[in-house]
Design an enzyme around this catalytic site. Structure first.
Site, PDB file in Angstrom:
ATOM      1  N   GLY A 193       0.792  -1.229   0.000  1.00 47.34           N
ATOM      2  CA  GLY A 193       0.000   0.000   0.000  1.00 47.34           C
ATOM      3  C   GLY A 193       0.819   1.271   0.000  1.00 47.34           C
TER       4      GLY A 193
ATOM      5  N   ARG B  86      -2.679   8.643   3.956  1.00 40.19           N
ATOM      6  CA  ARG B  86      -2.861   9.495   5.134  1.00 40.19           C
ATOM      7  C   ARG B  86      -1.543   9.892   5.785  1.00 40.19           C
ATOM      8  NH1 ARG B  86      -7.323   6.424   8.621  1.00 40.19           N
ATOM      9  NH2 ARG B  86      -6.747   4.649   7.297  1.00 40.19           N
TER      10      ARG B  86
ATOM     11  N   GLN C  71       2.273  -7.032  -6.328  1.00 44.79           N
ATOM     12  CA  GLN C  71       0.817  -6.843  -6.401  1.00 44.79           C
ATOM     13  C   GLN C  71       0.599  -5.541  -7.171  1.00 44.79           C
ATOM     14  OE1 GLN C  71      -1.245  -6.024  -2.730  1.00 44.79           O
ATOM     15  NE2 GLN C  71      -3.242  -6.623  -3.555  1.00 44.79           N
TER      16      GLN C  71
ATOM     17  N   ASN D 141     -10.517  -8.390  15.554  1.00 46.74           N
ATOM     18  CA  ASN D 141      -9.556  -9.060  14.677  1.00 46.74           C
ATOM     19  C   ASN D 141      -8.291  -8.212  14.565  1.00 46.74           C
ATOM     20  OD1 ASN D 141      -8.197 -10.444  12.680  1.00 46.74           O
ATOM     21  ND2 ASN D 141      -9.637  -9.942  11.050  1.00 46.74           N
TER      22      ASN D 141
ATOM     23  N   ARG E 289      33.221  11.720  16.602  1.00 45.91           N
ATOM     24  CA  ARG E 289      32.521  11.181  15.440  1.00 45.91           C
ATOM     25  C   ARG E 289      33.480  10.424  14.534  1.00 45.91           C
ATOM     26  NH1 ARG E 289      33.297  14.597  10.860  1.00 45.91           N
ATOM     27  NH2 ARG E 289      34.428  16.510  11.387  1.00 45.91           N
TER      28      ARG E 289
ATOM     29  N   TYR F  87      40.569  20.711  18.065  1.00 42.66           N
ATOM     30  CA  TYR F  87      40.092  19.807  17.007  1.00 42.66           C
ATOM     31  C   TYR F  87      41.230  18.886  16.608  1.00 42.66           C
ATOM     32  CZ  TYR F  87      39.032  17.918  12.449  1.00 42.66           C
ATOM     33  OH  TYR F  87      38.846  17.057  11.410  1.00 42.66           O
TER      34      TYR F  87
ATOM     35  N   ASN G 115      49.265  15.418  26.641  1.00 41.99           N
ATOM     36  CA  ASN G 115      48.422  16.554  27.004  1.00 41.99           C
ATOM     37  C   ASN G 115      48.318  17.502  25.817  1.00 41.99           C
ATOM     38  OD1 ASN G 115      46.990  18.046  29.302  1.00 41.99           O
ATOM     39  ND2 ASN G 115      48.309  19.619  28.418  1.00 41.99           N
TER      40      ASN G 115
ATOM     41  N   ALA H  24      53.808  26.896  23.170  1.00 40.88           N
ATOM     42  CA  ALA H  24      52.501  27.503  22.910  1.00 40.88           C
ATOM     43  C   ALA H  24      52.567  28.436  21.709  1.00 40.88           C
ATOM     44  CB  ALA H  24      52.036  28.267  24.144  1.00 40.88           C
TER      45      ALA H  24
END
Length: 449
Positions: A10, A14, A73, A170, A329, A362, A373, A419
């Protein structure tokens, strides 16, 4: 021996969607997949999906089911017409046929097993799954004798006032003796207002027919629109969360938490509010997940904390702290007793044991050793505009704040990066690397007015 047929032809108008109804998702799986999975307990010898509307899309979504056959079908002329399409596919089959609807996704496997076992035990011609609804208005009623043999099925509009007091309806799930059914199917007629062939018409031509009441009537909930889809999700969630709380998992605010039924949790873990667990995720004992976290398709060992963070397709080992506001991720692996802190993103990166990436960093396509570290603001510049390149950081190395590691680059053991450095070349073991301009101070630099 049993064959399973799933009615999935089907459109589902709806749903107001370009997708076939059976492909809409419920808890990470399509409706038709859930119907298929509910039959696993009976170990079917054949599985068939009767498809029609956008059949190619439905077939493409089920390619992982290697033993699934597809039956076309071309016209949707009712449930009886759908089952008639099986005749050439089950021509030599001798056994029972289970018929399920592809838009009824909440059936438990034990319910299907009970239906088939009852069918075999009593050697029925047909056995149908029924439910006792608290409010059966609008549903056809099933009338049985004291031994649950079906005597009559009456549509709601045709019921007398007395008949409407019967709450057995049913459920649309059937088990048939296929050889008996195959003889009757060609005789079905579309003698109704809809001019459709109904599978329920065969019950008048088969004996004996028995009803099996489902223990939880919500299992036969069908999906016809988006509201019913949302209601089904709530039912599924309640099942899942009740089961995990009974197994020793604490859910601080169950109503704000969602957990896929493919997730595995271990005792003494706490799931905080607004946390969502998806896919093939496993979380060990003693963890604290959330609040406000999303974990999907990931493995988390024991005693891990994940606070206000997103973890996807990743592995986190025991004793590690993640967050707040971290994003892991794409095949990230974090070792034991690590710290992945505020506003840190890791992509396709592995961290050794006792390594810290505490904030504002990142790391992409990076391999990091033990006891490293990573200072605040460190990034790996891994993309040259065409290709991604790797960064390797060995044990005991310390990266100073606000450094850029331009890949491909390798840092040896016990290296210190000053740094603010931009590192473009490999650094040997036990070295200090400084890659920044020397500070210059010019007094009285302002222009005189």
């Amino acid at each position: 021996m049993v064959a399973v047929a799933i009615l999935a032809a089907g459109r589902g108008t709806r749903m107001k969607s370009e997708y076939p109804k059976v492909l809409h998702e419920l808890g990470g799986k399509s409706l038709v997949e859930r119907a298929l999975l509910s039959c696993a307990s009976v170990n079917p010898s054949k599985q068939l999906a009767i498809v029609g509307y956008q059949s190619e899309r439905v077939k493409a979504s089920l390619t992982n089911y290697e033993n699934l056959e597809f039956v076309e079908q071309k016209e949707q002329l009712g449930t009886g017409h759908a089952i008639q399409q099986l005749l050439p596919h089950l021509q030599d089959f001798q056994g029972d046929l289970l018929v399920l609807n592809g838009d009824v996704p909440l059936l438990r496997s034990q319910t299907i097993a009970k239906l088939w076992e009852t069918h075999k035990k009593h050697q029925n011609a047909a056995t149908l799954l029924t439910a006792q609804l608290p409010n059966p208005r609008g549903y056809g009623r099933v009338f049985c004798d004291n031994n649950s043999y079906v005597q009559q099925i009456v549509e709601d509009r045709d019921c007398t006032t007395a008949q409407k007091q019967n709450c057995r309806i049913n459920g649309g799930i059937y088990c048939f003796n296929w050889q008996q059914l195959a003889k009757i199917l060609p005789d079905l007629k579309a003698d109704n207002d809809q001019k459709e062939y109904y599978i329920t018409d065969v019950f008048a031509m088969m004996q004996p027919v028995m009803a099996v009441d489902v223990e939880d009537y919500q299992e036969i909930t069908g999906i016809n629109d988006r509201r019913q889809l949302a209601s089904a999700y709530q039912i599924l969630q309640q099942r899942v969360k009740d089961a995990w709380m009974a197994a020793g998992v604490t859910l601080i605010d169950p109503d704000s938490i969602t957990i896929d039924d493919t997730v595995t949790l271990h005792p003494d873990t706490i799931i905080e509010p607004q946390t969502h667990l998806r896919g093939e995720t496993e979380i060990g004992s003693g963890c604290r997940i959330g609040p406000g976290s999303l974990i999907e398709n990931s493995t988390i060992a024991e005693n891990v904390t994940v606070l206000y963070s997103v973890v996807s397709e990743s592995e986190i080992e025991a004793g590690t702290r993640v967050g707040p506001y971290a994003h892991l991720r794409g095949q990230v692996k974090v070792g034991k007793s690590c710290r992945v802190g505020n506003f840190v993103e890791l992509k396709k990166t592995s961290l050794g044991e006792k390594t810290n990436v505490a904030h504002l960093s990142y790391l992409g396509d990076t391999t990091v050793g033990d006891r490293v570290n990573i200072g605040a603001g460190t990034i790996t510049a891994n993309y040259d505009g065409v290709n991604k390149h790797p960064t390797a950081i060995d044990d005991g190395t310390k990266i100073g704040a606000n450094s850029v590691l331009v890949a491909p680059v390798t840092l040896g053991k016990e290296v210190t990066i000053a740094a603010g450095s931009t590192i473009t070349e490999d650094v040997e073991d036990d070295s200090l690397a400084i890659a920044r301009c020397r500070q210059t101070v010019k007094k009285g630099w302002r222009l005189q007015s």
